[in-house]
Structure formats: C-alpha cells, structure tokens
Design a protein around this motif. Sequence first.
Motif, mmCIF file in Angstrom:
data_model
loop_
_atom_site.group_PDB
_atom_site.id
_atom_site.type_symbol
_atom_site.label_atom_id
_atom_site.label_comp_id
_atom_site.label_asym_id
_atom_site.label_seq_id
_atom_site.Cartn_x
_atom_site.Cartn_y
_atom_site.Cartn_z
ATOM 1 N N LEU A 51 -28.891 68.234 5.587
ATOM 2 C CA LEU A 51 -27.836 69.094 5.423
ATOM 3 C C LEU A 51 -28.243 70.649 5.282
ATOM 4 C CD1 LEU A 51 -24.603 69.353 4.961
ATOM 5 C CD2 LEU A 51 -25.266 69.291 2.406
ATOM 6 N N ALA A 52 -29.294 70.826 4.776
ATOM 7 C CA ALA A 52 -29.998 72.266 4.458
ATOM 8 C C ALA A 52 -30.343 72.970 5.985
ATOM 9 C CB ALA A 52 -31.232 72.121 3.415
ATOM 10 N N LEU A 53 -30.860 72.010 6.620
ATOM 11 C CA LEU A 53 -31.077 72.259 7.988
ATOM 12 C C LEU A 53 -29.965 72.843 8.892
ATOM 13 C CD1 LEU A 53 -33.604 72.991 10.196
ATOM 14 C CD2 LEU A 53 -33.386 70.532 10.726
ATOM 15 N N ILE A 54 -29.073 71.841 8.922
ATOM 16 C CA ILE A 54 -27.764 72.302 9.448
ATOM 17 C C ILE A 54 -26.900 73.254 9.006
ATOM 18 C CG2 ILE A 54 -25.301 71.052 9.947
ATOM 19 C CD1 ILE A 54 -26.639 68.240 10.187
ATOM 20 N N THR A 55 -26.836 73.595 7.699
ATOM 21 C CA THR A 55 -26.226 74.548 7.422
ATOM 22 C C THR A 55 -26.923 75.807 7.517
ATOM 23 O OG1 THR A 55 -27.233 74.272 5.133
ATOM 24 C CG2 THR A 55 -24.830 73.378 5.443
ATOM 25 N N GLY A 56 -28.506 75.919 7.712
ATOM 26 C CA GLY A 56 -29.107 77.132 7.852
ATOM 27 C C GLY A 56 -28.936 77.415 9.355
ATOM 28 N N PHE A 57 -28.616 76.377 10.306
ATOM 29 C CA PHE A 57 -28.250 77.108 11.598
ATOM 30 C C PHE A 57 -27.036 77.765 11.847
ATOM 31 C CE2 PHE A 57 -31.966 74.230 13.052
ATOM 32 C CZ PHE A 57 -32.435 75.308 13.773
ATOM 33 N N VAL A 58 -25.949 77.199 10.750
ATOM 34 C CA VAL A 58 -24.538 77.413 11.050
ATOM 35 C C VAL A 58 -24.585 78.838 10.170
ATOM 36 C CG1 VAL A 58 -22.283 77.205 9.953
ATOM 37 C CG2 VAL A 58 -23.618 75.293 10.790
ATOM 38 N N ASP A 59 -25.318 79.028 9.248
ATOM 39 C CA ASP A 59 -25.282 80.450 8.635
ATOM 40 C C ASP A 59 -26.151 81.511 9.426
ATOM 41 O OD1 ASP A 59 -24.727 79.289 6.252
ATOM 42 O OD2 ASP A 59 -26.444 79.125 5.314
ATOM 43 N N LEU A 60 -27.124 81.098 10.364
ATOM 44 C CA LEU A 60 -27.819 82.040 11.157
ATOM 45 C C LEU A 60 -26.699 82.535 12.438
ATOM 46 C CD1 LEU A 60 -31.362 80.714 11.999
ATOM 47 C CD2 LEU A 60 -30.795 82.787 10.777
ATOM 48 N N LEU A 61 -26.048 81.443 12.921
ATOM 49 C CA LEU A 61 -25.029 81.686 13.734
ATOM 50 C C LEU A 61 -23.852 82.942 13.166
ATOM 51 C CD1 LEU A 61 -24.586 78.374 15.450
ATOM 52 C CD2 LEU A 61 -25.710 80.480 16.475
ATOM 53 N N GLY A 62 -23.583 82.538 12.045
ATOM 54 C CA GLY A 62 -22.450 83.344 11.250
ATOM 55 C C GLY A 62 -22.998 84.828 11.110
ATOM 56 N N GLY A 63 -24.272 84.952 10.470
ATOM 57 C CA GLY A 63 -24.799 86.190 10.540
ATOM 58 C C GLY A 63 -24.988 86.965 11.700
ATOM 59 N N ILE A 64 -25.475 86.542 12.836
ATOM 60 C CA ILE A 64 -25.453 86.885 14.187
ATOM 61 C C ILE A 64 -24.092 87.435 14.581
ATOM 62 C CG2 ILE A 64 -26.134 86.711 16.470
ATOM 63 C CD1 ILE A 64 -28.453 84.842 15.419
ATOM 64 N N GLY A 65 -22.983 86.359 14.743
ATOM 65 C CA GLY A 65 -21.827 86.585 15.279
ATOM 66 C C GLY A 65 -20.840 87.558 14.334
ATOM 67 N N ILE A 66 -21.400 87.882 13.181
ATOM 68 C CA ILE A 66 -20.393 89.015 12.339
ATOM 69 C C ILE A 66 -20.732 90.217 12.811
ATOM 70 C CG2 ILE A 66 -21.783 89.297 10.344
ATOM 71 C CD1 ILE A 66 -18.018 88.509 10.304
ATOM 72 N N VAL A 67 -21.981 90.600 13.368
ATOM 73 C CA VAL A 67 -21.971 91.859 13.901
ATOM 74 C C VAL A 67 -22.548 92.232 15.369
ATOM 75 C CG1 VAL A 67 -23.172 92.631 11.484
ATOM 76 C CG2 VAL A 67 -24.819 91.615 13.387
ATOM 77 N N LEU A 68 -23.036 91.027 15.959
ATOM 78 C CA LEU A 68 -23.606 91.355 17.296
ATOM 79 C C LEU A 68 -22.457 91.662 18.364
ATOM 80 C CD1 LEU A 68 -26.317 91.462 18.666
ATOM 81 C CD2 LEU A 68 -26.241 89.154 19.268
ATOM 82 N N PRO A 69 -21.497 91.078 18.251
ATOM 83 C CA PRO A 69 -20.196 91.203 19.569
ATOM 84 C C PRO A 69 -19.658 92.588 19.403
ATOM 85 C CG PRO A 69 -20.009 88.901 18.522
ATOM 86 C CD PRO A 69 -21.220 89.554 17.712
ATOM 87 N N ALA A 70 -19.459 92.916 17.857
ATOM 88 C CA ALA A 70 -18.699 94.406 17.706
ATOM 89 C C ALA A 70 -19.870 95.480 18.158
ATOM 90 C CB ALA A 70 -18.270 94.207 16.347
ATOM 91 N N LEU A 71 -21.173 95.230 17.600
ATOM 92 C CA LEU A 71 -22.236 96.209 17.878
ATOM 93 C C LEU A 71 -22.344 96.518 19.152
ATOM 94 C CD1 LEU A 71 -24.305 97.885 16.336
ATOM 95 C CD2 LEU A 71 -25.867 96.091 16.691
ATOM 96 N N LEU A 72 -22.450 95.540 20.146
ATOM 97 C CA LEU A 72 -22.722 95.326 21.483
ATOM 98 C C LEU A 72 -21.571 95.782 22.316
ATOM 99 C CD1 LEU A 72 -25.163 92.539 22.084
ATOM 100 C CD2 LEU A 72 -25.729 94.855 21.781
ATOM 101 N N ARG A 73 -20.217 95.703 21.621
ATOM 102 C CA ARG A 73 -18.864 95.688 22.241
ATOM 103 C C ARG A 73 -18.722 94.771 23.366
ATOM 104 N NH1 ARG A 73 -18.739 102.231 21.825
ATOM 105 N NH2 ARG A 73 -18.341 102.388 19.436
#
Length: 124
Positions: A51-73
């Motif tokens: 569960l830690a591994l799965i949630t780790g990947f979900v956390d990484l995706l959330g962290g990247i997704g919250i800034v990258l699309p807006a940053l790169l427009r």
Amino acid sequence: MTAEQKISKTRNVLLWVAQVILALTFIWVGSMKIFAPEQLPFPWVKDNPGLALITGFVDLLGGIGIVLPALLRIQPRLTVYAAYGIIALMIAASIFHISRGEAQDIGFNIFTVALGVLVAWGRK
C-alpha cells in the motif's frame, strides 16, 4: 493597475504558493514511500509495504500534476484534475486513519484538502 488587476495578481500568487506547497509535499512523501519507507513514522507503512508503494506513486503523480500542466501551460485544466485527485486522496486517507483509530492524525489531511479546494476553485 486597477484594483481588479491587483486582486487577480494576488490570487494568482496565492494559488501558486498553494500549488508549490502541495507539489513539494506530495513529491517528498511519495519519494519517501517508494525509496525509504522505513524512515517514515507512520505505522501503517510498515504494516503494509504494498500500500505504501502504491500510494507513493499516486502521491508523486499528484505532486507533479498540481504544478506541471499550469507551469508549462500545456493542458492547464489537468492541474484542476490533479487538485480533485488530491482532495479525493486526502479524504480517503482521513477515512483510513479514522478506521485505524488514528483520528488525531488527520489534521494534515484536512489542511491538504483545503489547499486542494483552493487550487481547484482558483484554477477552474
């Protein structure tokens, strides 16, 4: 600069601060869950490493997704979807903690939901 432009600029800065806080938090926690789960103070990580591994990947995706699309427009609406995902994840985490008798540990989850709501509302 009109008053409306100042409010808009202030709002944008506030949203970026919230997004960066969320991104740094989720990327850090996700990385820790994936690469060094034994260093985390959460008992459930040791109880259920899968569960830690799965949630780790979900956390990484959330962290990247919250800034990258807006940053790169590029597809900036994906930032809103990432915010929705963070909100859902933190609600699920709160329920998980409550079910384990760890209700005292959900303050961070509530704060994170509030930041996610702010980003989802401000970037829609």
